[in-house]
Motif scaffolding. Structure first.
Motif, PDB file in Angstrom:
ATOM      1  N   UNK A 133      78.923 -42.517  71.020  1.00  0.00           N
ATOM      2  CA  UNK A 133      80.249 -43.128  70.995  1.00  0.00           C
ATOM      3  C   UNK A 133      81.304 -42.056  71.189  1.00  0.00           C
ATOM      4  N   UNK A 134      82.241 -42.319  72.090  1.00  0.00           N
ATOM      5  CA  UNK A 134      83.399 -41.458  72.275  1.00  0.00           C
ATOM      6  C   UNK A 134      84.559 -42.126  71.557  1.00  0.00           C
ATOM      7  N   UNK A 135      84.983 -41.529  70.453  1.00  0.00           N
ATOM      8  CA  UNK A 135      86.005 -42.126  69.613  1.00  0.00           C
ATOM      9  C   UNK A 135      87.408 -41.853  70.157  1.00  0.00           C
ATOM     10  N   UNK A 136      88.372 -42.668  69.753  1.00  0.00           N
ATOM     11  CA  UNK A 136      89.758 -42.508  70.211  1.00  0.00           C
ATOM     12  C   UNK A 136      90.334 -41.137  69.867  1.00  0.00           C
ATOM     13  N   UNK A 137      89.856 -40.535  68.801  1.00  0.00           N
ATOM     14  CA  UNK A 137      90.343 -39.219  68.377  1.00  0.00           C
ATOM     15  C   UNK A 137      89.849 -38.099  69.284  1.00  0.00           C
ATOM     16  N   UNK A 138      88.887 -38.399  70.157  1.00  0.00           N
ATOM     17  CA  UNK A 138      88.268 -37.383  71.001  1.00  0.00           C
ATOM     18  C   UNK A 138      86.946 -36.905  70.435  1.00  0.00           C
ATOM     19  N   UNK A 139      86.652 -37.290  69.200  1.00  0.00           N
ATOM     20  CA  UNK A 139      85.381 -36.921  68.582  1.00  0.00           C
ATOM     21  C   UNK A 139      84.248 -37.730  69.214  1.00  0.00           C
ATOM     22  N   UNK A 140      83.041 -37.214  69.091  1.00  0.00           N
ATOM     23  CA  UNK A 140      81.851 -37.917  69.556  1.00  0.00           C
ATOM     24  C   UNK A 140      80.959 -38.206  68.355  1.00  0.00           C
ATOM     25  N   UNK A 141      80.329 -39.368  68.370  1.00  0.00           N
ATOM     26  CA  UNK A 141      79.373 -39.721  67.334  1.00  0.00           C
ATOM     27  C   UNK A 141      78.062 -40.093  68.025  1.00  0.00           C
ATOM     28  N   UNK A 142      76.999 -39.416  67.623  1.00  0.00           N
ATOM     29  CA  UNK A 142      75.676 -39.650  68.188  1.00  0.00           C
ATOM     30  C   UNK A 142      74.774 -40.112  67.053  1.00  0.00           C
ATOM     31  N   UNK A 143      74.100 -41.237  67.251  1.00  0.00           N
ATOM     32  CA  UNK A 143      73.185 -41.762  66.239  1.00  0.00           C
ATOM     33  C   UNK A 143      71.836 -42.025  66.881  1.00  0.00           C
ATOM     34  N   UNK A 144      70.772 -41.591  66.204  1.00  0.00           N
ATOM     35  CA  UNK A 144      69.409 -41.924  66.610  1.00  0.00           C
ATOM     36  C   UNK A 144      68.734 -42.582  65.414  1.00  0.00           C
ATOM     37  N   UNK A 145      67.867 -43.550  65.682  1.00  0.00           N
ATOM     38  CA  UNK A 145      67.196 -44.253  64.590  1.00  0.00           C
ATOM     39  C   UNK A 145      65.857 -44.797  65.055  1.00  0.00           C
ATOM     40  N   UNK A 146      64.948 -44.925  64.096  1.00  0.00           N
ATOM     41  CA  UNK A 146      63.639 -45.509  64.358  1.00  0.00           C
ATOM     42  C   UNK A 146      63.029 -45.993  63.051  1.00  0.00           C
ATOM     43  N   UNK A 147      61.891 -46.655  63.166  1.00  0.00           N
ATOM     44  CA  UNK A 147      61.104 -47.065  62.016  1.00  0.00           C
ATOM     45  C   UNK A 147      59.944 -46.090  61.853  1.00  0.00           C
ATOM     46  N   UNK A 148      59.555 -45.840  60.612  1.00  0.00           N
ATOM     47  CA  UNK A 148      58.270 -45.196  60.363  1.00  0.00           C
ATOM     48  C   UNK A 148      57.769 -45.684  59.013  1.00  0.00           C
ATOM     49  N   UNK A 149      56.488 -45.960  58.968  1.00  0.00           N
ATOM     50  CA  UNK A 149      55.887 -46.615  57.812  1.00  0.00           C
ATOM     51  C   UNK A 149      56.729 -47.850  57.497  1.00  0.00           C
ATOM     52  N   UNK A 150      57.190 -48.016  56.280  1.00  0.00           N
ATOM     53  CA  UNK A 150      58.059 -49.145  55.957  1.00  0.00           C
ATOM     54  C   UNK A 150      59.497 -48.678  55.758  1.00  0.00           C
ATOM     55  N   UNK A 151      59.851 -47.592  56.422  1.00  0.00           N
ATOM     56  CA  UNK A 151      61.167 -46.985  56.265  1.00  0.00           C
ATOM     57  C   UNK A 151      61.930 -46.957  57.587  1.00  0.00           C
TER      58      UNK A 151
END
Length: 184
Positions: A133-151
């Protein structure tokens, strides 16, 4: 005259070959400078199933309390990494949450905003969903996610705007891409 030409030609080839050998050796074995900021530390989760690495120049805080609620369930373990003590520091937050096992992987990150790009990627031979995500402030937010086991495993990087943004983004992404799962 032929003898002098052969000797001169032989010496020329010898010196040129020596110079080429030095140049080739410097390309094959470049001088490696000891750089403390290039060294990394490896962290293992309390269940010994997940590991990640971060540069020693970053600061790690273990925020695991056992009583916090995350987006999908109870936070089992949580870390925050900070690039520096500067006010314009990048941060990476890594959380292991329980629950959410009935969700599709696409629901683990927010892909609904128009300034967000989402892709499925592979990290350590596991499928992750990644949003940038490129935020209005100029900052960037990067998120990665997955499942493993029951988490659920989520890593979120917040990179501030400024002249160091690209370098901080590369370091933060290297942390996220270092995620590694250990077989049971």
């Amino acid at each position: 005259i032929i003898f002098v030409l052969i000797i001169t030609g032989g010496l020329a080839v010898f010196f040129m070959n020596g110079q080429n050998t030095k140049e080739l050796a410097s390309r094959i074995n470049p001088t490696i400078e000891e750089n403390e900021s290039a060294a990394v530390t490896e962290i293992t989760s309390s269940d010994n199933r997940f590991m990640f690495q971060y540069p020693n120049s970053w600061t790690l805080s273990d925020l695991t309390t056992g009583s916090l609620q995350g987006k999908f369930g109870k936070i089992l373990q949580s870390w925050t990494l900070t690039s520096s003590k500067d006010t314009n520091a990048a941060t990476v937050t890594i959380e292991i949450e329980s629950g959410g096992s009935n969700l599709p992987i696409d629901d683990l990150v927010d892909c609904g905003m128009k300034t967000v790009s989402c892709d499925k990627i592979g990290i350590d031979d596991e499928q992750f969903i990644k949003s940038v995500a490129n935020l209005n402030s100029g900052a960037q937010m990067i998120t990665v996610a997955t499942f493993y086991d029951s988490n659920i495993l989520r890593g979120t990087a917040m990179i501030p705007p400024g002249p160091a943004q690209e370098n901080l983004r590369q370091e933060a992404e290297a942390i996220l891409m270092s995620f590694h799962f250990v077989e049971k």
